[in-house]
Scaffold this active site. Structure first.
Site, PDB file in Angstrom:
ATOM      1  N   TYR A 158      67.686 -57.237 -12.864  1.00  0.00           N
ATOM      2  CA  TYR A 158      66.373 -56.988 -12.264  1.00  0.00           C
ATOM      3  C   TYR A 158      66.143 -57.992 -11.122  1.00  0.00           C
ATOM      4  O   TYR A 158      66.382 -59.195 -11.288  1.00  0.00           O
ATOM      5  CB  TYR A 158      65.284 -57.120 -13.341  1.00  0.00           C
ATOM      6  CG  TYR A 158      63.898 -57.065 -12.765  1.00  0.00           C
ATOM      7  CD1 TYR A 158      63.506 -56.009 -11.947  1.00  0.00           C
ATOM      8  CD2 TYR A 158      62.972 -58.075 -13.012  1.00  0.00           C
ATOM      9  CE1 TYR A 158      62.229 -55.966 -11.390  1.00  0.00           C
ATOM     10  CE2 TYR A 158      61.695 -58.034 -12.470  1.00  0.00           C
ATOM     11  CZ  TYR A 158      61.333 -56.976 -11.654  1.00  0.00           C
ATOM     12  OH  TYR A 158      60.086 -56.942 -11.107  1.00  0.00           O
ATOM     13  N   LYS A 176      57.798 -52.287 -20.696  1.00  0.00           N
ATOM     14  CA  LYS A 176      58.634 -51.102 -20.562  1.00  0.00           C
ATOM     15  C   LYS A 176      58.613 -50.276 -21.860  1.00  0.00           C
ATOM     16  O   LYS A 176      57.561 -49.862 -22.300  1.00  0.00           O
ATOM     17  CB  LYS A 176      60.037 -51.536 -20.134  1.00  0.00           C
ATOM     18  CG  LYS A 176      60.028 -52.508 -18.938  1.00  0.00           C
ATOM     19  CD  LYS A 176      59.400 -51.885 -17.728  1.00  0.00           C
ATOM     20  CE  LYS A 176      59.233 -52.747 -16.495  1.00  0.00           C
ATOM     21  NZ  LYS A 176      59.177 -54.151 -16.530  1.00  0.00           N
TER      22      LYS A 176
HETATM   23  O1  P1T Z   1      57.574 -56.938 -15.089  1.00  0.00           O
HETATM   24  P1  P1T Z   1      57.751 -57.905 -16.228  1.00  0.00           P
HETATM   25  O2  P1T Z   1      57.078 -57.508 -17.484  1.00  0.00           O
HETATM   26  O3  P1T Z   1      57.441 -59.315 -15.826  1.00  0.00           O
HETATM   27  O4  P1T Z   1      59.314 -57.875 -16.633  1.00  0.00           O
HETATM   28  C1  P1T Z   1      60.336 -58.298 -15.793  1.00  0.00           C
HETATM   29  C2  P1T Z   1      61.618 -57.587 -16.136  1.00  0.00           C
HETATM   30  C3  P1T Z   1      62.555 -58.229 -16.924  1.00  0.00           C
HETATM   31  N1  P1T Z   1      63.715 -57.629 -17.273  1.00  0.00           N
HETATM   32  C4  P1T Z   1      63.996 -56.392 -16.870  1.00  0.00           C
HETATM   33  C5  P1T Z   1      65.293 -55.767 -17.265  1.00  0.00           C
HETATM   34  C6  P1T Z   1      63.096 -55.681 -16.081  1.00  0.00           C
HETATM   35  O5  P1T Z   1      63.415 -54.423 -15.722  1.00  0.00           O
HETATM   36  C7  P1T Z   1      61.873 -56.287 -15.703  1.00  0.00           C
HETATM   37  C8  P1T Z   1      60.862 -55.584 -14.844  1.00  0.00           C
HETATM   38  N2  P1T Z   1      61.371 -54.485 -14.147  1.00  0.00           N
HETATM   39  C9  P1T Z   1      60.648 -53.686 -13.311  1.00  0.00           C
HETATM   40  C10 P1T Z   1      59.344 -53.867 -13.042  1.00  0.00           C
HETATM   41  C11 P1T Z   1      61.396 -52.565 -12.709  1.00  0.00           C
HETATM   42  O6  P1T Z   1      60.791 -51.607 -12.185  1.00  0.00           O
HETATM   43  O7  P1T Z   1      62.638 -52.612 -12.754  1.00  0.00           O
END
Ligand code: P1T
Length: 387
Positions: A108, A206
């Site tokens: 990410y 998610k």
């Molecule tokens: O957005 P947040 O709750 O802070 O999480 C970060 C995060 C951590 N790890 C993974 C694998 C992620 O996909 C994400 C956040 N990703 C998105 C917002 C996205 O659209 O890929």
């Protein structure tokens, strides 16, 4: 009714998701864990209290969420945070200036930004490796590595990293911790601690929350020292989820198993469509027998998930398709009941441009929701006409 630990241990996934940490509330019998919307808790005498003093330090709604999620990861300890990145930040604060983080070469974009730009400033160094090539990962082990950061499947290329194989290398370096971001797989279909990970991190924004209505993060571990560090940071830094966020996340948790089954089935149907589509040059999904990580996925996952990425020849084609869907919403994030589409190069992974984690410009990422598959297929078919 109070569930004891021995009883809950033997329960299946969805029984745990619905019941662990979620006994009826003692004063009223409320079946659902209440939203304890309070910032502080009355004390009977100085230092004599119910176990809760101040809501940054602890809140019963948060305790319920932490207890349930820890059980789902098969972990002794669980700690919740205000976002996935706040959870990652808490883990990375274990490091000291001069320490090194090894990460995969796909992750990410926000994780990459946090490690490289925020912790980089604090004197932490990093390098990106192809963690599917275990021999070169082992041979190239950088000096002062204190943390190996694995996403599997990765965001957005859906690369599968063999957790047990990476853990076997990391365990030769007792000073290093193996962190696995389990956001894409969810504990329903992958439990990294059982494959040798030391720490599991989630963006509960998610699949775990599952309804695009709350941002959150979570860390699971069996290591008491790591747990002490995390609770210290949770309280000292204060990036805590509020009680409503914990409530909404916990409500999502209850249906995680049934939602994932449907995400998997719908993804399989979408992959079938994309795989035979003339405008699609490559489909990335661990469930495909031709996927390089399929065997590893078969070993460590019980389902392949609802994330599907594909290449469609050029940046312009990708942008046109991403803007042409009607049912799939063009938006960042993933893992919720509704289907989303995005262009990682211009959206979620813009911060990785020019780095070893840069993504292909003709890449589209789909988060397959739980709508009727026939409607999803019809929408993608019409959108691909624009490619
Ligand atoms: O957005 P947040 O709750 O802070 O999480 C970060 C995060 C951590 N790890 C993974 C694998 C992620 O996909 C994400 C956040 N990703 C998105 C917002 C996205 O659209 O890929």
């Amino acid at each position: 009714m109070t569930n004891d630990a021995a009883e809950t241990e033997s329960w299946g996934f969805s029984t745990k998701a619905i019941h662990v940490g979620q006994d009826p509330e003692v004063t009223t019998g409320a079946v659902t864990v209440p939203v304890f919307q309070t910032s502080t808790f009355a004390q009977e005498a100085v230092g004599k209290h119910s176990g809760y003093e101040y809501a940054r330090t602890g809140n019963p709604t948060r305790t319920a969420l932490q207890t349930a999620l820890a059980a789902l990861e098969g972990a002794a300890f669980g700690v919740s945070f205000a976002s996935g990145l706040a959870a990652e930040d808490a883990i990375l604060r274990m490091l000291e200036p001069g320490d090194h983080v090894v990460m995969g070469n796909d992750a990410y974009g926000g994780t990459f930004r946090l490690i490289s730009k925020v912790f980089g400033k604090a004197g932490i160094t990093w390098s990106a490796h192809d963690l599917t090539d275990i021999a070169s990962f082992e041979a190239g082990w950088p000096e002062k590595t204190k943390m190996v950061w694995v996403e599997t499947p990765t965001n957005p290329l859906l690369t599968v990293v063999d957790i047990a194989a990476v853990a076997a290398v990391v365990s030769k370096h007792p000073e290093a911790h193996l962190v696995v971001d389990n956001t894409f797989a969810t504990p329903y279909q992958q439990q990294p601690l059982s494959h040798g990970a030391d720490i599991v991190v989630h963006s509960t924004t998610k699949y775990i929350g599952g309804h695009s209505d709350v941002v959150g993060g979570f860390v699971a571990t069996n290591d008491a020292d790591v747990h002490d560090h995390l609770t210290f940071i949770q309280n000292s830094v204060g990036a805590v989820p509020g009680p409503w966020d914990c409530y909404l996340t916990l409500r999502g948790v209850k249906t995680l198993g049934v939602r994932m089954d449907r995400h998997n089935d719908n993804a399989e149907r979408v992959v079938e469509l994309l795989s035979s589509h003339p405008k699609v040059t490559s489909v990335l999904w661990p469930g495909l027998a031709s996927h390089p990580g399929h065997d590893a996925a078969m070993r460590q996952m019980t389902g392949f998930g609802g994330m599907v990425s594909f290449l469609c020849g050029s940046r312009d084609s990708a942008l046109r398709v991403a803007e042409a869907t009607e049912l799939f919403t063009l938006a960042e994030s993933l893992g919720a009941v509704e289907s989303l589409i995005e262009h990682p190069g211009a959206m979620t992974h813009l911060s990785a441009a020019g780095s070893p984690l840069e993504v292909p410009e003709d890449l589209i990422r789909l988060s397959i929701g739980i709508e009727d598959a026939s409607d999803l297929l019809a929408d993608l078919t019409q959108a691909l006409e624009q490619a």
